[in-house]
Design a protein around this motif. Structure first.
Motif, mmCIF file in Angstrom:
data_model
loop_
_atom_site.group_PDB
_atom_site.id
_atom_site.type_symbol
_atom_site.label_atom_id
_atom_site.label_comp_id
_atom_site.label_asym_id
_atom_site.label_seq_id
_atom_site.Cartn_x
_atom_site.Cartn_y
_atom_site.Cartn_z
ATOM 1 N N LEU A 20 0.832 -1.206 0.000
ATOM 2 C CA LEU A 20 0.000 0.000 0.000
ATOM 3 C C LEU A 20 0.865 1.254 0.000
ATOM 4 O O LEU A 20 0.582 2.223 -0.732
ATOM 5 N N ALA A 21 1.917 1.247 0.805
ATOM 6 C CA ALA A 21 2.810 2.409 0.860
ATOM 7 C C ALA A 21 3.485 2.637 -0.483
ATOM 8 O O ALA A 21 3.651 3.784 -0.923
ATOM 9 N N ALA A 22 3.868 1.554 -1.149
ATOM 10 C CA ALA A 22 4.505 1.678 -2.465
ATOM 11 C C ALA A 22 3.555 2.284 -3.487
ATOM 12 O O ALA A 22 3.990 2.974 -4.423
ATOM 13 N N ASP A 23 2.248 2.046 -3.298
ATOM 14 C CA ASP A 23 1.234 2.612 -4.192
ATOM 15 C C ASP A 23 0.852 4.034 -3.808
ATOM 16 O O ASP A 23 0.021 4.662 -4.476
ATOM 17 N N ALA A 37 7.004 -0.999 14.433
ATOM 18 C CA ALA A 37 6.219 -0.677 13.235
ATOM 19 C C ALA A 37 7.142 -0.267 12.101
ATOM 20 O O ALA A 37 8.098 0.487 12.304
ATOM 21 N N PRO A 38 6.889 -0.754 10.887
ATOM 22 C CA PRO A 38 7.725 -0.348 9.753
ATOM 23 C C PRO A 38 7.588 1.144 9.477
ATOM 24 O O PRO A 38 6.514 1.720 9.656
ATOM 25 N N ARG A 39 8.672 1.751 9.092
ATOM 26 C CA ARG A 39 8.659 3.177 8.770
ATOM 27 C C ARG A 39 8.305 3.328 7.294
ATOM 28 O O ARG A 39 9.126 3.087 6.419
ATOM 29 N N LEU A 40 7.069 3.700 7.047
ATOM 30 C CA LEU A 40 6.571 3.774 5.681
ATOM 31 C C LEU A 40 5.956 5.148 5.435
ATOM 32 O O LEU A 40 5.289 5.707 6.306
ATOM 33 N N PRO A 41 6.146 5.682 4.230
ATOM 34 C CA PRO A 41 5.587 7.009 3.930
ATOM 35 C C PRO A 41 4.066 6.982 3.893
ATOM 36 O O PRO A 41 3.458 5.990 3.488
ATOM 37 N N GLY A 42 3.465 8.065 4.330
ATOM 38 C CA GLY A 42 2.016 8.208 4.242
ATOM 39 C C GLY A 42 1.237 7.386 5.237
ATOM 40 O O GLY A 42 0.043 7.152 5.053
ATOM 41 N N THR A 43 1.902 6.939 6.292
ATOM 42 C CA THR A 43 1.215 6.104 7.267
ATOM 43 C C THR A 43 1.197 6.771 8.636
ATOM 44 O O THR A 43 2.003 7.638 8.934
ATOM 45 N N GLU A 44 0.254 6.322 9.435
ATOM 46 C CA GLU A 44 0.240 6.709 10.843
ATOM 47 C C GLU A 44 0.177 5.436 11.678
ATOM 48 O O GLU A 44 -0.230 4.374 11.187
ATOM 49 N N VAL A 45 0.593 5.528 12.921
ATOM 50 C CA VAL A 45 0.674 4.356 13.792
ATOM 51 C C VAL A 45 -0.216 4.568 15.006
ATOM 52 O O VAL A 45 -0.168 5.623 15.650
ATOM 53 N N ALA A 46 -1.038 3.561 15.297
ATOM 54 C CA ALA A 46 -1.860 3.563 16.507
ATOM 55 C C ALA A 46 -1.544 2.301 17.293
ATOM 56 O O ALA A 46 -1.278 1.248 16.716
ATOM 57 N N VAL A 47 -1.567 2.414 18.606
ATOM 58 C CA VAL A 47 -1.224 1.282 19.469
ATOM 59 C C VAL A 47 -2.499 0.659 20.031
ATOM 60 O O VAL A 47 -3.313 1.336 20.668
ATOM 61 N N ALA A 48 -2.664 -0.645 19.778
ATOM 62 C CA ALA A 48 -3.830 -1.365 20.285
ATOM 63 C C ALA A 48 -3.565 -2.858 20.164
ATOM 64 O O ALA A 48 -2.773 -3.295 19.336
ATOM 65 N N ALA A 173 -5.092 -9.780 -0.226
ATOM 66 C CA ALA A 173 -5.558 -8.763 0.726
ATOM 67 C C ALA A 173 -5.335 -7.360 0.185
ATOM 68 O O ALA A 173 -6.211 -6.480 0.304
ATOM 69 N N THR A 174 -4.187 -7.134 -0.437
ATOM 70 C CA THR A 174 -3.892 -5.814 -1.000
ATOM 71 C C THR A 174 -4.860 -5.474 -2.117
ATOM 72 O O THR A 174 -5.358 -4.339 -2.209
ATOM 73 N N ALA A 175 -5.160 -6.449 -2.968
ATOM 74 C CA ALA A 175 -6.101 -6.218 -4.065
ATOM 75 C C ALA A 175 -7.489 -5.867 -3.537
ATOM 76 O O ALA A 175 -8.178 -4.994 -4.086
ATOM 77 N N VAL A 176 -7.905 -6.526 -2.469
ATOM 78 C CA VAL A 176 -9.221 -6.234 -1.880
ATOM 79 C C VAL A 176 -9.236 -4.830 -1.292
ATOM 80 O O VAL A 176 -10.211 -4.079 -1.465
ATOM 81 N N LEU A 177 -8.166 -4.441 -0.620
ATOM 82 C CA LEU A 177 -8.113 -3.100 -0.031
ATOM 83 C C LEU A 177 -8.077 -2.017 -1.104
ATOM 84 O O LEU A 177 -8.572 -0.901 -0.880
ATOM 85 N N ARG A 178 -7.504 -2.322 -2.257
ATOM 86 C CA ARG A 178 -7.448 -1.332 -3.339
ATOM 87 C C ARG A 178 -8.815 -1.107 -3.974
ATOM 88 O O ARG A 178 -9.117 -0.006 -4.443
ATOM 89 N N GLU A 179 -9.637 -2.147 -3.996
ATOM 90 C CA GLU A 179 -10.958 -2.039 -4.637
ATOM 91 C C GLU A 179 -12.004 -2.767 -3.791
ATOM 92 O O GLU A 179 -12.547 -3.790 -4.206
ATOM 93 N N PRO A 180 -12.277 -2.290 -2.594
ATOM 94 C CA PRO A 180 -13.122 -3.041 -1.661
ATOM 95 C C PRO A 180 -14.547 -3.263 -2.145
ATOM 96 O O PRO A 180 -15.158 -4.286 -1.816
ATOM 97 N N SER A 181 -15.090 -2.340 -2.916
ATOM 98 C CA SER A 181 -16.483 -2.480 -3.348
ATOM 99 C C SER A 181 -16.699 -3.712 -4.222
ATOM 100 O O SER A 181 -17.814 -4.233 -4.300
#
Length: 277
Positions: A20-23, A37-48, A173-181
């Motif tokens: 996802l980050a690469a896209d 957590a991996p350091r990836l551009p355009g992401t935020e990190v939440a702890v849970a 999983a990545t394909a589903v997240l890219r086009e969930p509908s």
């Protein structure tokens, strides 16, 4: 649409996060330990964690689409999953993509498959849409079955399994997240390209690694006895042994084309995984 991904410090969640980050797709990672957590551009990190309802609700606020990678094996994993599903519904998540098991059923021979079925049922009981990725056993794990003496031991008889590569699960999983509908309320069976016996698996590992590997058919009683040296808890011993008895009964032998239909790529074989590893 706001996306959240659990398991980003693991194999499947991590691969999805990197894709996802690469896209250039922004998303939120839910992790136990932010330092891992991996350091990836355009992401935020939440702890849970799955079992912490309050932290999970807070971490999922504003999330529309959630990849829920199943938690680590534990005696209370189902309780953790149910807590997390409830938190997601309360936070307003609209669509859950869950990594389940290809043999998921209330009476699955593989005991952990029962937890996956119950988690699916918990998700169905909410107003959230779902996509269930029912993964077979992982091809990546086959080599770990080989003992120090070069023998795979288990009560799998002559049964076969259509095991799948973790990389293919991540790609789906990545394909589903890219086009969930396109994947609303769908269930996919994710398998490799062929069903293989443990004799065939041993022969493939032996050929690729250049060391002798064989398969020894244990009885169920022998399987419990040979694993007793690790002093597993009863639920863990049942899970280990039922991995093989599920193969023996043929519950994991069906080959599906869902990986290729969703990703457009033929799934990896055991030889592919070993040669890439």
């Amino acid at each position: 649409m706001t996306i959240a991904v659990t398991g980003a410090t693991g194999n499947i969640g991590g691969a999805v996060a990197r894709a996802l980050a690469a896209d250039g797709v922004p998303f939120r990672m839910l992790v136990r330990d932010p330092d891992r957590a991996p350091r990836l551009p355009g992401t935020e990190v939440a702890v849970a964690t799955h079992g912490d309802a309050g932290a999970s609700r807070a971490a999922l606020e504003g999330v529309d689409l959630l990849l829920m990678v199943s938690g680590a094996e534990a005696e209370d994993r189902l309780a953790q999953h149910r807590t997390f599903v409830g938190a997601a519904a309360t936070a307003g998540v609209r669509h859950v993509v869950y990594t389940s098991f290809v043999g998921a059923a209330a009476d699955a021979t593989f005991t952990l498959g029962r937890d996956h079925w119950a988690t699916e049922e918990a998700i169905r009981a909410t107003s959230m849409a779902h996509t269930f990725l029912r993964d077979s056993f992982y091809l990546d794990f086959v080599e770990d079955l080989v003992g120090e003496d070069g023998v795979i031991r288990g009560p799998a008889g002559d049964g076969a399994m259509a095991a799948v590569a973790r990389a293919d699960v991540a790609r789906v999983a990545t394909a589903v997240l890219r086009e969930p509908s396109a994947h609303l309320d769908r269930t996919y069976e994710l398998t490799g390209p062929a069903a293989i016996t443990l004799d065939q698996a041993a022969a493939t590992v032996s050929a690729v690694r250049g060391t002798p590997v064989t398969y020894h058919r244990e009885t169920v009683e022998e399987a419990y006895a040979s694993r007793a040296r690790w002093d597993p808890e009863p639920w863990q011993a049942d899970a280990w042994v039922s991995t093989y008895t599920a193969i023996a009964e043929g519950a994991l032998a069906r080959v599906s084309d869902d990986v290729e239909r969703v990703t457009g790529r033929r799934p990896l074989s055991l030889r592919d995984v070993l040669e890439q590893g």
